[in-house]
Design a protein around this motif. Structure first.
Motif, PDB file in Angstrom:
ATOM      1  N   ARG A  91       0.832  -1.207   0.000  1.00  0.00           N
ATOM      2  CA  ARG A  91       0.000   0.000   0.000  1.00  0.00           C
ATOM      3  C   ARG A  91       0.868   1.260   0.000  1.00  0.00           C
ATOM      4  O   ARG A  91       0.539   2.256  -0.661  1.00  0.00           O
ATOM      5  N   ILE A  92       1.980   1.212   0.707  1.00  0.00           N
ATOM      6  CA  ILE A  92       2.916   2.346   0.683  1.00  0.00           C
ATOM      7  C   ILE A  92       3.522   2.478  -0.701  1.00  0.00           C
ATOM      8  O   ILE A  92       3.648   3.586  -1.242  1.00  0.00           O
ATOM      9  N   TYR A  93       3.885   1.346  -1.308  1.00  0.00           N
ATOM     10  CA  TYR A  93       4.447   1.364  -2.654  1.00  0.00           C
ATOM     11  C   TYR A  93       3.467   1.962  -3.664  1.00  0.00           C
ATOM     12  O   TYR A  93       3.865   2.702  -4.570  1.00  0.00           O
ATOM     13  N   LEU A  94       2.187   1.659  -3.510  1.00  0.00           N
ATOM     14  CA  LEU A  94       1.162   2.149  -4.435  1.00  0.00           C
ATOM     15  C   LEU A  94       0.692   3.563  -4.091  1.00  0.00           C
ATOM     16  O   LEU A  94      -0.244   4.067  -4.714  1.00  0.00           O
ATOM     17  N   ASP A  95       1.327   4.191  -3.100  1.00  0.00           N
ATOM     18  CA  ASP A  95       0.935   5.542  -2.655  1.00  0.00           C
ATOM     19  C   ASP A  95      -0.517   5.566  -2.192  1.00  0.00           C
ATOM     20  O   ASP A  95      -1.241   6.548  -2.385  1.00  0.00           O
ATOM     21  N   MET A  96      -0.938   4.489  -1.535  1.00  0.00           N
ATOM     22  CA  MET A  96      -2.310   4.392  -1.053  1.00  0.00           C
ATOM     23  C   MET A  96      -2.386   4.358   0.472  1.00  0.00           C
ATOM     24  O   MET A  96      -3.482   4.200   1.032  1.00  0.00           O
ATOM     25  N   ALA A  97      -1.246   4.467   1.150  1.00  0.00           N
ATOM     26  CA  ALA A  97      -1.228   4.427   2.612  1.00  0.00           C
ATOM     27  C   ALA A  97      -0.279   5.498   3.131  1.00  0.00           C
ATOM     28  O   ALA A  97       0.771   5.753   2.528  1.00  0.00           O
ATOM     29  N   PRO A  98      -0.620   6.139   4.249  1.00  0.00           N
ATOM     30  CA  PRO A  98       0.277   7.143   4.836  1.00  0.00           C
ATOM     31  C   PRO A  98       1.496   6.495   5.465  1.00  0.00           C
ATOM     32  O   PRO A  98       1.489   5.307   5.809  1.00  0.00           O
ATOM     33  N   ARG A  99       2.543   7.265   5.610  1.00  0.00           N
ATOM     34  CA  ARG A  99       3.793   6.738   6.159  1.00  0.00           C
ATOM     35  C   ARG A  99       3.646   6.322   7.619  1.00  0.00           C
ATOM     36  O   ARG A  99       4.418   5.495   8.111  1.00  0.00           O
ATOM     37  N   ASN A 100       2.675   6.904   8.337  1.00  0.00           N
ATOM     38  CA  ASN A 100       2.534   6.558   9.750  1.00  0.00           C
ATOM     39  C   ASN A 100       2.047   5.123   9.962  1.00  0.00           C
ATOM     40  O   ASN A 100       1.962   4.649  11.098  1.00  0.00           O
ATOM     41  N   GLU A 101       1.709   4.420   8.866  1.00  0.00           N
ATOM     42  CA  GLU A 101       1.395   2.995   8.986  1.00  0.00           C
ATOM     43  C   GLU A 101       2.596   2.223   9.524  1.00  0.00           C
ATOM     44  O   GLU A 101       2.448   1.151  10.109  1.00  0.00           O
ATOM     45  N   LEU A 102       3.786   2.775   9.316  1.00  0.00           N
ATOM     46  CA  LEU A 102       4.995   2.101   9.775  1.00  0.00           C
ATOM     47  C   LEU A 102       5.115   2.098  11.294  1.00  0.00           C
ATOM     48  O   LEU A 102       5.914   1.340  11.846  1.00  0.00           O
ATOM     49  N   ILE A 103       4.340   2.956  11.961  1.00  0.00           N
ATOM     50  CA  ILE A 103       4.364   2.948  13.427  1.00  0.00           C
ATOM     51  C   ILE A 103       3.916   1.585  13.941  1.00  0.00           C
ATOM     52  O   ILE A 103       4.509   1.018  14.865  1.00  0.00           O
ATOM     53  N   GLY A 104       2.863   1.047  13.334  1.00  0.00           N
ATOM     54  CA  GLY A 104       2.409  -0.285  13.717  1.00  0.00           C
ATOM     55  C   GLY A 104       3.465  -1.342  13.451  1.00  0.00           C
ATOM     56  O   GLY A 104       3.666  -2.261  14.258  1.00  0.00           O
ATOM     57  N   SER A 105       4.162  -1.205  12.332  1.00  0.00           N
ATOM     58  CA  SER A 105       5.244  -2.147  12.009  1.00  0.00           C
ATOM     59  C   SER A 105       6.326  -2.113  13.087  1.00  0.00           C
ATOM     60  O   SER A 105       6.801  -3.154  13.553  1.00  0.00           O
ATOM     61  N   LEU A 106       6.708  -0.908  13.482  1.00  0.00           N
ATOM     62  CA  LEU A 106       7.764  -0.760  14.482  1.00  0.00           C
ATOM     63  C   LEU A 106       7.322  -1.290  15.844  1.00  0.00           C
ATOM     64  O   LEU A 106       8.114  -1.909  16.563  1.00  0.00           O
ATOM     65  N   LEU A 107       6.061  -1.057  16.199  1.00  0.00           N
ATOM     66  CA  LEU A 107       5.564  -1.545  17.485  1.00  0.00           C
ATOM     67  C   LEU A 107       5.566  -3.069  17.535  1.00  0.00           C
ATOM     68  O   LEU A 107       5.978  -3.672  18.535  1.00  0.00           O
ATOM     69  N   TRP A 108       5.117  -3.697  16.449  1.00  0.00           N
ATOM     70  CA  TRP A 108       5.124  -5.149  16.408  1.00  0.00           C
ATOM     71  C   TRP A 108       6.556  -5.689  16.407  1.00  0.00           C
ATOM     72  O   TRP A 108       6.849  -6.705  17.050  1.00  0.00           O
ATOM     73  N   ALA A 109       7.457  -5.019  15.693  1.00  0.00           N
ATOM     74  CA  ALA A 109       8.855  -5.450  15.668  1.00  0.00           C
ATOM     75  C   ALA A 109       9.458  -5.380  17.069  1.00  0.00           C
ATOM     76  O   ALA A 109      10.176  -6.302  17.503  1.00  0.00           O
ATOM     77  N   ALA A 110       9.164  -4.303  17.786  1.00  0.00           N
ATOM     78  CA  ALA A 110       9.680  -4.155  19.151  1.00  0.00           C
ATOM     79  C   ALA A 110       9.101  -5.224  20.073  1.00  0.00           C
ATOM     80  O   ALA A 110       9.823  -5.825  20.886  1.00  0.00           O
ATOM     81  N   ALA A 111       7.795  -5.467  19.965  1.00  0.00           N
ATOM     82  CA  ALA A 111       7.148  -6.459  20.824  1.00  0.00           C
ATOM     83  C   ALA A 111       7.705  -7.856  20.570  1.00  0.00           C
ATOM     84  O   ALA A 111       7.999  -8.606  21.516  1.00  0.00           O
ATOM     85  N   LEU A 112       7.879  -8.207  19.311  1.00  0.00           N
ATOM     86  CA  LEU A 112       8.397  -9.532  18.977  1.00  0.00           C
ATOM     87  C   LEU A 112       9.857  -9.684  19.399  1.00  0.00           C
ATOM     88  O   LEU A 112      10.297 -10.772  19.762  1.00  0.00           O
ATOM     89  N   THR A 113      10.616  -8.588  19.370  1.00  0.00           N
ATOM     90  CA  THR A 113      12.000  -8.631  19.836  1.00  0.00           C
ATOM     91  C   THR A 113      12.052  -8.978  21.318  1.00  0.00           C
ATOM     92  O   THR A 113      12.851  -9.818  21.754  1.00  0.00           O
ATOM     93  N   VAL A 114      11.195  -8.338  22.085  1.00  0.00           N
ATOM     94  CA  VAL A 114      11.135  -8.620  23.530  1.00  0.00           C
ATOM     95  C   VAL A 114      10.785 -10.083  23.775  1.00  0.00           C
ATOM     96  O   VAL A 114      11.402 -10.754  24.615  1.00  0.00           O
ATOM     97  N   VAL A 115       9.820 -10.587  23.034  1.00  0.00           N
ATOM     98  CA  VAL A 115       9.412 -11.990  23.199  1.00  0.00           C
ATOM     99  C   VAL A 115      10.551 -12.931  22.820  1.00  0.00           C
ATOM    100  O   VAL A 115      10.826 -13.910  23.526  1.00  0.00           O
ATOM    101  N   CYS A 116      11.235 -12.640  21.725  1.00  0.00           N
ATOM    102  CA  CYS A 116      12.346 -13.495  21.278  1.00  0.00           C
ATOM    103  C   CYS A 116      13.467 -13.534  22.310  1.00  0.00           C
ATOM    104  O   CYS A 116      14.036 -14.602  22.595  1.00  0.00           O
TER     105      CYS A 116
END
Length: 258
Positions: free
Chosen positions: A217-242
């Motif tokens: 969606r970011i590639y197609l210019d159909m999503a705002p850049r702040n969608e990456l906040i969710g990506s970063l939050l999940w990455a951080a959470a999974l890092t803690v679990v790992c």
């Protein structure tokens, strides 16, 4: 330096099999064309929302390329095999954290697959199909960041799948369950807004959309850049679990019941 060397060595190891991997590229390209043909046939009688025919072709083509970055990683990062051979005990005794070791190795494979699989497949689709090309260069940068985070999330998931083998000696089934859920809930085949309820709601509250749906969606210019906040939050959470799972693995290691 250690982690860089591990990544570089794994990248170099994969380069020895470029001939065999060419077959993978051909098969992946053919599957992509099949998916695109199906959606093109559907588009003949449907408006397809904001995407349109050209948009859904680009959506499917880009996701087919991103499989090599965000989906086709080493099953369990190789932990299951280490458990079966007993090598896992030695790996856990090393001073370097096991998660960082295996993650570094996998980054070498991700880099290889990006260079020798993602890029050639993307170039083929761009040459043959009316593939959408972002007009502004920052879109490419944000898309690359989204793909990097997607790869990291996938690495974390595979690490957790592999860690499960320490208690069961068998985690391959969990890999395929994760793969099936990813194909369904990540927006790989069907945009999330077209999923029926309650699947759409489940998908939105999971990490799966950050593997495919958000990057495309970011590639197609159909999503705002702040969608990456969710990506970063999940990455951080999974890092803690790992990291937490790694500490548990260090305290109690069960290899083939011994």
């Amino acid at each position: 330096m250690l982690f860089y060397v591990l990544a570089r060595k794994n990248y170099a190891r994969n380069r020895q099999y470029r001939g065999a991997h060419l077959i993978h590229n051909i098969a992946s390209a053919l599957f992509g064309f099949i998916y695109i043909s199906i959606w093109t046939a559907i588009a003949a009688g449907q408006p397809l929302g904001d995407y349109g025919t050209a948009g859904i072709v680009s959506y499917v083509a880009f996701n087919q390329c991103s499989l090599w970055v965000a989906a086709f990683l080493t099953n369990g990062l190789g932990i299951e095999q280490s458990v079966r051979t007993g090598q896992i005990a030695l790996e856990l005794m090393r001073p370097a954290n096991l998660f960082y070791q295996l993650m570094s190795k996998e980054w070498g494979q991700v880099a290889y697959q990006f260079v020798y699989k993602f890029i050639p497949l993307y170039a083929l689709y761009a040459l043959i199909l009316p593939l959408y090309q972002p007009r502004l260069w920052p879109t490419y940068v944000w898309t690359a960041i989204a793909l990097l985070i997607a790869a990291y999330i996938s690495i974390c998931l595979n690490y957790l799948i592999g860690a499960f083998a320490l208690w069961s000696t068998e985690s391959r089934w969990l890999y395929w369950v994760n793969y099936a859920l990813s194909m369904l809930l990540s927006g790989f085949m069907i945009p999330l807004e077209w999923l029926p309820e309650p699947l759409a709601t489940i998908a939105r509250y999971s990490f799966y959309p950050y593997l495919h749906y958000v990057p495309v969606r970011i590639y197609l210019d159909m999503a705002p850049r702040n969608e990456l906040i969710g990506s970063l939050l999940w990455a951080a959470a999974l890092t803690v679990v790992c990291l937490a799972i790694t500490n548990v693995m260090r305290r109690k290691v069960e290899v083939q019941g011994g």
